[in-house]
Scaffold this active site. Structure first.
Site, PDB file in Angstrom:
ATOM      1  N   ARG A   1      11.323  -1.356  10.943  1.00  0.00           N
ATOM      2  CA  ARG A   1      10.210  -1.067  11.839  1.00  0.00           C
ATOM      3  C   ARG A   1      10.141  -2.085  12.966  1.00  0.00           C
ATOM      4  O   ARG A   1      10.370  -3.272  12.749  1.00  0.00           O
ATOM      5  CB  ARG A   1       8.892  -1.079  11.047  1.00  0.00           C
ATOM      6  CG  ARG A   1       8.540   0.284  10.528  1.00  0.00           C
ATOM      7  CD  ARG A   1       7.378   0.291   9.590  1.00  0.00           C
ATOM      8  NE  ARG A   1       6.204  -0.442  10.021  1.00  0.00           N
ATOM      9  CZ  ARG A   1       5.065  -0.449   9.345  1.00  0.00           C
ATOM     10  NH1 ARG A   1       4.951   0.234   8.227  1.00  0.00           N
ATOM     11  NH2 ARG A   1       4.034  -1.142   9.772  1.00  0.00           N
TER      12      ARG A   1
ATOM     13  N   LYS B   1       0.842  -1.215   0.000  1.00  0.00           N
ATOM     14  CA  LYS B   1       0.000   0.000   0.000  1.00  0.00           C
ATOM     15  C   LYS B   1       0.876   1.263   0.000  1.00  0.00           C
ATOM     16  O   LYS B   1       0.659   2.169  -0.777  1.00  0.00           O
ATOM     17  CB  LYS B   1      -0.933   0.020   1.227  1.00  0.00           C
ATOM     18  CG  LYS B   1      -1.844  -1.187   1.331  1.00  0.00           C
ATOM     19  CD  LYS B   1      -2.780  -1.105   2.511  1.00  0.00           C
ATOM     20  CE  LYS B   1      -2.062  -1.121   3.868  1.00  0.00           C
ATOM     21  NZ  LYS B   1      -1.369  -2.395   4.155  1.00  0.00           N
TER      22      LYS B   1
ATOM     23  N   ARG C   1      -9.720   0.644   8.691  1.00  0.00           N
ATOM     24  CA  ARG C   1      -9.207  -0.695   8.954  1.00  0.00           C
ATOM     25  C   ARG C   1     -10.212  -1.564   9.701  1.00  0.00           C
ATOM     26  O   ARG C   1      -9.929  -2.728   9.981  1.00  0.00           O
ATOM     27  CB  ARG C   1      -7.975  -0.555   9.831  1.00  0.00           C
ATOM     28  CG  ARG C   1      -6.732  -1.051   9.185  1.00  0.00           C
ATOM     29  CD  ARG C   1      -5.628  -0.675  10.124  1.00  0.00           C
ATOM     30  NE  ARG C   1      -4.487  -1.450   9.902  1.00  0.00           N
ATOM     31  CZ  ARG C   1      -3.395  -0.966   9.317  1.00  0.00           C
ATOM     32  NH1 ARG C   1      -3.345   0.261   8.876  1.00  0.00           N
ATOM     33  NH2 ARG C   1      -2.357  -1.731   9.184  1.00  0.00           N
TER      34      ARG C   1
ATOM     35  N   ARG D   1      12.253  -5.347   4.618  1.00  0.00           N
ATOM     36  CA  ARG D   1      11.830  -3.945   4.493  1.00  0.00           C
ATOM     37  C   ARG D   1      12.610  -3.005   5.418  1.00  0.00           C
ATOM     38  O   ARG D   1      12.881  -3.314   6.564  1.00  0.00           O
ATOM     39  CB  ARG D   1      10.342  -3.826   4.835  1.00  0.00           C
ATOM     40  CG  ARG D   1       9.915  -2.366   4.943  1.00  0.00           C
ATOM     41  CD  ARG D   1       8.452  -2.163   4.898  1.00  0.00           C
ATOM     42  NE  ARG D   1       7.768  -2.689   6.062  1.00  0.00           N
ATOM     43  CZ  ARG D   1       6.467  -2.555   6.251  1.00  0.00           C
ATOM     44  NH1 ARG D   1       5.732  -1.943   5.347  1.00  0.00           N
ATOM     45  NH2 ARG D   1       5.899  -3.055   7.314  1.00  0.00           N
TER      46      ARG D   1
ATOM     47  N   ARG E   1      -0.180  -9.374  13.080  1.00  0.00           N
ATOM     48  CA  ARG E   1      -0.803  -8.326  12.249  1.00  0.00           C
ATOM     49  C   ARG E   1      -1.618  -8.951  11.118  1.00  0.00           C
ATOM     50  O   ARG E   1      -2.694  -8.454  10.769  1.00  0.00           O
ATOM     51  CB  ARG E   1       0.283  -7.397  11.674  1.00  0.00           C
ATOM     52  CG  ARG E   1       0.888  -6.492  12.737  1.00  0.00           C
ATOM     53  CD  ARG E   1       2.170  -5.841  12.273  1.00  0.00           C
ATOM     54  NE  ARG E   1       1.997  -4.980  11.130  1.00  0.00           N
ATOM     55  CZ  ARG E   1       2.998  -4.605  10.327  1.00  0.00           C
ATOM     56  NH1 ARG E   1       4.236  -5.028  10.565  1.00  0.00           N
ATOM     57  NH2 ARG E   1       2.766  -3.818   9.319  1.00  0.00           N
TER      58      ARG E   1
HETATM   59  P1  AP5 Z   1       4.828  -1.572   1.793  1.00  0.00           P
HETATM   60  O1  AP5 Z   1       4.504  -0.719   0.612  1.00  0.00           O
HETATM   61  O2  AP5 Z   1       5.578  -0.977   2.921  1.00  0.00           O
HETATM   62  O3  AP5 Z   1       3.506  -2.306   2.315  1.00  0.00           O
HETATM   63  P2  AP5 Z   1       2.281  -1.749   3.158  1.00  0.00           P
HETATM   64  O4  AP5 Z   1       1.073  -2.432   2.625  1.00  0.00           O
HETATM   65  O5  AP5 Z   1       2.279  -0.262   3.155  1.00  0.00           O
HETATM   66  O6  AP5 Z   1       2.695  -2.339   4.553  1.00  0.00           O
HETATM   67  P3  AP5 Z   1       2.570  -1.764   6.012  1.00  0.00           P
HETATM   68  O7  AP5 Z   1       3.278  -2.735   6.920  1.00  0.00           O
HETATM   69  O8  AP5 Z   1       3.024  -0.338   6.079  1.00  0.00           O
HETATM   70  O9  AP5 Z   1       1.068  -1.868   6.236  1.00  0.00           O
HETATM   71  P4  AP5 Z   1       0.354  -1.851   7.532  1.00  0.00           P
HETATM   72  O10 AP5 Z   1      -0.987  -1.538   7.020  1.00  0.00           O
HETATM   73  O11 AP5 Z   1       0.425  -3.024   8.398  1.00  0.00           O
HETATM   74  O12 AP5 Z   1       1.139  -0.748   8.385  1.00  0.00           O
HETATM   75  P5  AP5 Z   1       0.720   0.668   8.893  1.00  0.00           P
HETATM   76  O13 AP5 Z   1       1.914   1.481   8.974  1.00  0.00           O
HETATM   77  O14 AP5 Z   1      -0.478   1.168   8.160  1.00  0.00           O
HETATM   78  O15 AP5 Z   1       5.591  -2.858   1.237  1.00  0.00           O
HETATM   79  C1  AP5 Z   1       6.120  -3.831   2.110  1.00  0.00           C
HETATM   80  C2  AP5 Z   1       7.529  -4.236   1.633  1.00  0.00           C
HETATM   81  O16 AP5 Z   1       7.403  -4.915   0.379  1.00  0.00           O
HETATM   82  C3  AP5 Z   1       8.482  -3.052   1.373  1.00  0.00           C
HETATM   83  O17 AP5 Z   1       9.779  -3.447   1.719  1.00  0.00           O
HETATM   84  C4  AP5 Z   1       8.367  -2.805  -0.141  1.00  0.00           C
HETATM   85  O18 AP5 Z   1       9.546  -2.230  -0.682  1.00  0.00           O
HETATM   86  C5  AP5 Z   1       8.110  -4.207  -0.655  1.00  0.00           C
HETATM   87  N1  AP5 Z   1       7.260  -4.256  -1.840  1.00  0.00           N
HETATM   88  C6  AP5 Z   1       6.182  -3.478  -2.120  1.00  0.00           C
HETATM   89  N2  AP5 Z   1       5.631  -3.844  -3.297  1.00  0.00           N
HETATM   90  C7  AP5 Z   1       6.379  -4.890  -3.762  1.00  0.00           C
HETATM   91  C8  AP5 Z   1       6.309  -5.712  -4.932  1.00  0.00           C
HETATM   92  N3  AP5 Z   1       5.384  -5.530  -5.871  1.00  0.00           N
HETATM   93  N4  AP5 Z   1       7.230  -6.699  -5.053  1.00  0.00           N
HETATM   94  C9  AP5 Z   1       8.194  -6.898  -4.121  1.00  0.00           C
HETATM   95  N5  AP5 Z   1       8.327  -6.130  -2.999  1.00  0.00           N
HETATM   96  C10 AP5 Z   1       7.411  -5.152  -2.822  1.00  0.00           C
HETATM   97  O19 AP5 Z   1       0.196   0.315  10.368  1.00  0.00           O
HETATM   98  C11 AP5 Z   1       1.080  -0.065  11.384  1.00  0.00           C
HETATM   99  C12 AP5 Z   1       0.306  -0.210  12.680  1.00  0.00           C
HETATM  100  O20 AP5 Z   1      -0.288   1.066  13.041  1.00  0.00           O
HETATM  101  C13 AP5 Z   1      -0.872  -1.186  12.654  1.00  0.00           C
HETATM  102  O21 AP5 Z   1      -0.472  -2.511  12.900  1.00  0.00           O
HETATM  103  C14 AP5 Z   1      -1.761  -0.614  13.772  1.00  0.00           C
HETATM  104  O22 AP5 Z   1      -1.273  -0.975  15.043  1.00  0.00           O
HETATM  105  C15 AP5 Z   1      -1.575   0.890  13.619  1.00  0.00           C
HETATM  106  N6  AP5 Z   1      -2.575   1.473  12.719  1.00  0.00           N
HETATM  107  C16 AP5 Z   1      -2.347   2.117  11.541  1.00  0.00           C
HETATM  108  N7  AP5 Z   1      -3.498   2.508  10.986  1.00  0.00           N
HETATM  109  C17 AP5 Z   1      -4.480   2.123  11.842  1.00  0.00           C
HETATM  110  C18 AP5 Z   1      -5.902   2.222  11.800  1.00  0.00           C
HETATM  111  N8  AP5 Z   1      -6.548   2.804  10.764  1.00  0.00           N
HETATM  112  N9  AP5 Z   1      -6.600   1.697  12.833  1.00  0.00           N
HETATM  113  C19 AP5 Z   1      -5.984   1.110  13.877  1.00  0.00           C
HETATM  114  N10 AP5 Z   1      -4.647   0.961  13.964  1.00  0.00           N
HETATM  115  C20 AP5 Z   1      -3.903   1.465  12.947  1.00  0.00           C
END
Ligand code: AP5
Length: 215
Positions: A160, A13, A88, A127, A171
């Protein structure tokens, strides 16, 4: 353009948000990045959010919803925005619908990036993310130009806390239980676009652009 990015943790994402942000010149609202900024600045919200994030759980809805509401009121969202990681839960999605009506805005598409859990676990282990702007990198699939320095803002990269294998598994379980139901929620609204998230980053980006009808 107003977009929601749906998908499991590590589905890509944030990576696709970076492309869409440049393409449409609209802000990305990443609730995960906002929480990480609060943690880095030792705010009260950061302290509250950290315990949930480190455990691989969702931060409670009431802490997230108000934060997004305030952010959507800012001027830069008038021309559009990308919501990355919000909503979410069904509760958050319903709250978002209410906010959008109040702000006289509408979502164009909910883009669901689909990747199998086994691939996600591999992606997370390689990552790093920028400590400044949150841009994600990968040791094999998206390598920065200068080692450990962000291509976009020249800040340092780091791993991270919640990318440890055990936390990633938690997660993913939380995603399947609480976030996956949003796929049907947006399908019923006629806004869902499913994207195969497997393959090179550029290939996935092309699929997203084709689905949105842009080049
Ligand atoms: P990346 O693009 O970083 O993936 P992502 O989907 O953004 O992953 P996140 O871990 O950031 O998602 P998340 O939703 O769990 O975390 P968030 O920060 O929102 O890609 C991942 C890796 O793969 C990278 O190394 C990238 O380079 C690689 N990659 C990408 N595309 C690729 C491809 N096509 N091929 C190969 N490699 C590829 O949330 C973190 C925490 O915050 C949550 O667990 C929760 O505790 C809290 N939180 C955040 N939002 C909320 C909410 N709305 N409600 C409640 N808690 C929340």
């Amino acid at each position: 353009m107003r977009l929601i990015l749906l998908g499991a943790p590590g589905a890509g994402k944030g990576t696709q948000a970076e492309m869409l942000n440049k393409l449409f010149d609209i802000p990305t609202i990443s609730t995960g990045n906002i929480f990480r900024e609060h943690i880095a600045n030792c705010t009260e919200l950061g302290t509250k959010a950290k315990s949930y994030m480190d455990a691989g759980k969702l931060v409670p809805d009431e802490l997230v919803i108000e934060l997004v509401k305030d952010r959507l009121k800012k001027d830069d969202c008038k021309k559009g925005m990308i919501l990355d990681g919000f909503p979410r839960t069904i509760n958050q999605a319903k709250a978002l619908d209410t906010m959008l009506v109040e702000l006289d805005m509408a979502i164009n598409y909910a883009v669901n990036v689909e990747v199998a859990d086994e691939i996600i676990i591999e992606r997370m282990s390689g990552r790093t993310v920028c400590t400044g702007c949150g841009t994600p990198y990968h040791a094999l699939y998206k390598v920065e130009k200068v080692a450990n320095i962000c291509d976009n803002c020249n800040e340092k990269l780091m791993q991270r806390e919640d990318d440890k294998a055990e936390t990633v598994k938690k997660r993913l379980a939380v995603y399947h239980d609480q976030t996956k139901p949003l796929i049907n929620f947006y399908a019923e609204q006629g806004k869902l676009v499913n994207i195969d998230g497997v393959g090179e980053v550029e290939k996935v980006s092309r699929r997203v652009k084709e689905a949105l009808g842009v080049n």
